[in-house]
Write an enzyme that holds these catalytic residues in place. Structure first.
Site, PDB file in Angstrom:
ATOM      1  N   TYR A   1     108.341  14.077  46.680  1.00 52.35           N
ATOM      2  CA  TYR A   1     109.586  14.834  46.699  1.00 52.35           C
ATOM      3  C   TYR A   1     110.212  14.823  48.097  1.00 52.35           C
ATOM      4  O   TYR A   1     111.429  14.928  48.238  1.00 52.35           O
ATOM      5  CB  TYR A   1     109.377  16.257  46.154  1.00 52.35           C
ATOM      6  CG  TYR A   1     109.707  16.255  44.682  1.00 52.35           C
ATOM      7  CD1 TYR A   1     108.988  15.436  43.816  1.00 52.35           C
ATOM      8  CD2 TYR A   1     110.786  16.970  44.175  1.00 52.35           C
ATOM      9  CE1 TYR A   1     109.326  15.343  42.479  1.00 52.35           C
ATOM     10  CE2 TYR A   1     111.129  16.881  42.837  1.00 52.35           C
ATOM     11  CZ  TYR A   1     110.403  16.060  41.993  1.00 52.35           C
ATOM     12  OH  TYR A   1     110.757  15.956  40.678  1.00 52.35           O
TER      13      TYR A   1
ATOM     14  N   HIS B   1     105.292  19.914  45.294  1.00 53.34           N
ATOM     15  CA  HIS B   1     106.720  19.576  45.315  1.00 53.34           C
ATOM     16  C   HIS B   1     107.617  20.813  45.524  1.00 53.34           C
ATOM     17  O   HIS B   1     108.505  20.823  46.371  1.00 53.34           O
ATOM     18  CB  HIS B   1     107.137  18.883  44.016  1.00 53.34           C
ATOM     19  CG  HIS B   1     106.318  17.668  43.691  1.00 53.34           C
ATOM     20  ND1 HIS B   1     105.740  16.876  44.647  1.00 53.34           N
ATOM     21  CD2 HIS B   1     105.977  17.094  42.506  1.00 53.34           C
ATOM     22  CE1 HIS B   1     105.089  15.873  44.070  1.00 53.34           C
ATOM     23  NE2 HIS B   1     105.219  15.985  42.770  1.00 53.34           N
TER      24      HIS B   1
HETATM   25  C1  BG6 Z   1     104.203  13.879  40.002  1.00 51.96           C
HETATM   26  C2  BG6 Z   1     103.486  14.670  38.951  1.00 51.96           C
HETATM   27  O1  BG6 Z   1     103.770  14.262  41.277  1.00 51.96           O
HETATM   28  O2  BG6 Z   1     105.600  14.101  39.899  1.00 51.96           O
HETATM   29  C3  BG6 Z   1     103.989  14.309  37.577  1.00 51.96           C
HETATM   30  O3  BG6 Z   1     102.094  14.394  39.041  1.00 51.96           O
HETATM   31  C4  BG6 Z   1     105.498  14.427  37.506  1.00 51.96           C
HETATM   32  O4  BG6 Z   1     103.392  15.124  36.588  1.00 51.96           O
HETATM   33  C5  BG6 Z   1     106.129  13.671  38.658  1.00 51.96           C
HETATM   34  O5  BG6 Z   1     105.925  13.876  36.276  1.00 51.96           O
HETATM   35  C6  BG6 Z   1     107.626  13.892  38.705  1.00 51.96           C
HETATM   36  O6  BG6 Z   1     108.209  13.011  39.608  1.00 51.96           O
HETATM   37  P1  BG6 Z   1     109.755  12.637  39.495  1.00 51.96           P
HETATM   38  O7  BG6 Z   1     110.017  11.855  40.736  1.00 51.96           O
HETATM   39  O8  BG6 Z   1     109.906  11.839  38.236  1.00 51.96           O
HETATM   40  O9  BG6 Z   1     110.499  13.915  39.423  1.00 51.96           O
END
Ligand code: BG6
Length: 499
Positions: free
Chosen positions: A186, A247
């Site tokens: 993130y 995140h």
């Molecule tokens: C990851 C999690 O860190 O982030 C996942 O382990 C999640 O469960 C993902 O789906 C989401 O990432 P993004 O970038 O698609 O929002």
């Protein structure tokens, strides 16, 4: 593109000692190889970079190419460049626990251009069970003699304060902090990186960014799909470890922190740590937990509840949804609720930061004004918009809800935003740690969530069932309302850019 700018600042981009990269694990084919390819394709890596895969299976570069190709988005006309990329790839198979395998890896790395002097970047996309051995073996057998050595570590960084501290102690016995890059992807997202510029590059937000004007802050992560076959992994962690503790908490830090002395990595991370230190451990009374159940009227996956996943124990109490309220006990934020909401199998895909401001004191418009909100939409469709009141156009003198809107795809039509991993891996090449998690940040993050995690695991706190595709348990909305977030339901966003 920001990563291009970083590359321009990279002092060794023309370095005589090209780096080599070792990587391993399943994430490799979906994220890491594609990201390396994009960076290589765009000329952001030193031309002489070599990529070395290392894992247990006996693989070939051809097999890696076949497995990762579908994720690489190769355009017509890029085929030669892609062949060049794979010509820089090689693969060594070995056992994570055996020193001899790492001696073989070292011999292989030494045989590449640059040899023992090349810079080395080790990307550990590995199951936690082998972290210990792999890092020890890398340290003892695979370090570059004269170049730099950097290690990228993927979560999970432990599963509670104690295990995380053990892992940190182990890593710091082998590498210095400036060699360790803990990824929270993130921190590589455009709008998350924009939070600092928005806050500290503008005059208009600073004076109202505090408890006098902000009623509450909501940080949301919503996904419209369930665990999709990752149930086995997920069940061991749950949504708090998977998303909230990392995140969402990272985004909270960027919203709440004081202005750093400079934009240097450590000045920024010092301020983030200070925020975390002001947060007390979350208590269960400030939390709502949920677990999704199948929607019998839904289609496909929506019919499948979390417990229907064959890799999930039938009596699992692992939450797939959580809302938690945290308070930052400092002069700026005392009493302001920071609401963290995250969940799988919800009604939409959305990640955003929302500041809701207090009511206007001394109202003269007969209670027709709604609270201002500043929304930073991280995804999808990056945007910053401020909900505000304006005079209803025409022969009226009444206030009406509207917005100041900065929607990226309208304002920056031709800009291609890099993927979070692209930025972050490039940062590692450039030696910039600003967007990586320092060990003290990690310790504080675990301190905040560990008592809650232990309690819900020991007591097997039952999560509230919610239907796949819904907003999550209504109890979460009630909690948010109770702590002061006001949802009016009157605002309608009208796309101002539609012709
Ligand atoms: C990851 C999690 O860190 O982030 C996942 O382990 C999640 O469960 C993902 O789906 C989401 O990432 P993004 O970038 O698609 O929002």
């Amino acid at each position: 593109m920001e990563s291009r700018a970083s590359a321009e600042n990279n002092p060794w981009i023309e370095d005589e000692c090209p780096p080599s990269i070792s990587l391993s694990g399943d994430l490799a084919k979906k994220k890491i190889y594609p990201t390396l390819w994009w960076l290589f394709r765009d000329g952001l890596l030193p031309e002489q970079t070599h990529f070395v895969g290392f894992a247990r299976s006996s693989l070939t570069v051809e097999a890696i190419r076949t497995a990762s190709l579908q994720y690489m988005k190769v355009a017509e006309g890029e085929v030669d460049r892609l062949s060049m990329f794979f010509s820089r790839n090689s693969y060594v198979s070995g056992s994570y626990g055996e020193e001899v395998s790492f001696s073989q890896l070292q011999a292989h790395l030494g045989s590449l251009p640059g040899g023992a002097d090349a810079n080395r970047l080790f990307y550990l996309a590995l199951p936690p069970s082998v972290y210990h051995d792999v890092t020890k073996n890398i340290r003892h057998h695979c370090m570059s003699a004269r170049g730099w050595n950097r290690v990228i570590v993927e979560k999970p960084f432990g599963r509670d304060l104690q295990s995380s501290q053990e892992l940190s102690a182990h890593l710091s016995s082998l590498f210095s902090e400036d060699q360790i890059y803990r990824i929270d992807h993130y921190l590589g997202k455009e709008m998350v990186q924009n939070l600092m510029v928005l806050r500290f590059g503008n005059r208009i937000f600073g004076p109202i960014w505090n408890r006098d004007s902000v009623a509450c802050v909501v940080l949301s992560f919503k996904e419209p799909f369930g665990t999709q076959g990752r149930g086995g992994y997920f069940d061991d962690f749950g949504i708090i470890r998977d998303v909230m503790q990392n995140h969402l908490l990272q985004m909270l830090c960027l919203v709440a922190m004081e202005k750093p002395a400079s934009t240097s990595s450590d000045d920024v991370r010092d301020e983030k740590v200070k925020v975390l230190k002001c947060i007390a451990p979350v208590s269960l009374s400030d939390v709502v937990l949920g677990q999704y159940v199948g929607n019998s009227r839904g289609q496909g996956d929506a019919q499948v509840g979390y417990l229907d996943d064959p890799t999930v124990p039938k009596d699992s109490t692992t939450p797939t949804f959580a809302t938690a309220v945290l308070y930052v006990h400092n002069e700026r934020w005392d009493g302001v609720p920071f609401i963290l909401r995250c969940g799988k199998a919800l009604n939409e895909r959305k990640a955003e930061v929302r500041l809701q401001f207090t009511d206007v004191p001394g109202d003269i418009f007969g209670a027709r004004c709604r609270r201002n909100e500043l929304v930073v939409r991280v995804q999808p469709n990056e945007a910053i918009y401020a909900k505000m009141m304006s005079k209803k156009p025409g022969v009226f003198f009444s206030p009406e809800e509207t917005e100041l809107d900065l929607t990226y795809h309208s304002r920056y039509r031709d800009v291609k935003l890099p993927d979070a991993y692209e930025r972050l891996i490039l940062d590692v090449f450039c030696g910039s740690q600003m967007h990586f998690v320092r060990s003290d940040e990690l310790r504080e993050a675990w301190r905040i969530f560990t008592p809650l995690l232990h309690q819900i695991e020991e007591e097997r706190t039952p999560p509230i069932p919610y239907t796949y595709g819904s907003r999550g348990p209504p109890e979460a909305d009630e909690l948010v309302k109770r702590v002061g977030f006001r949802y009016e339901g009157t605002y309608k966003w009208v796309n101002p850019h539609r012709l």
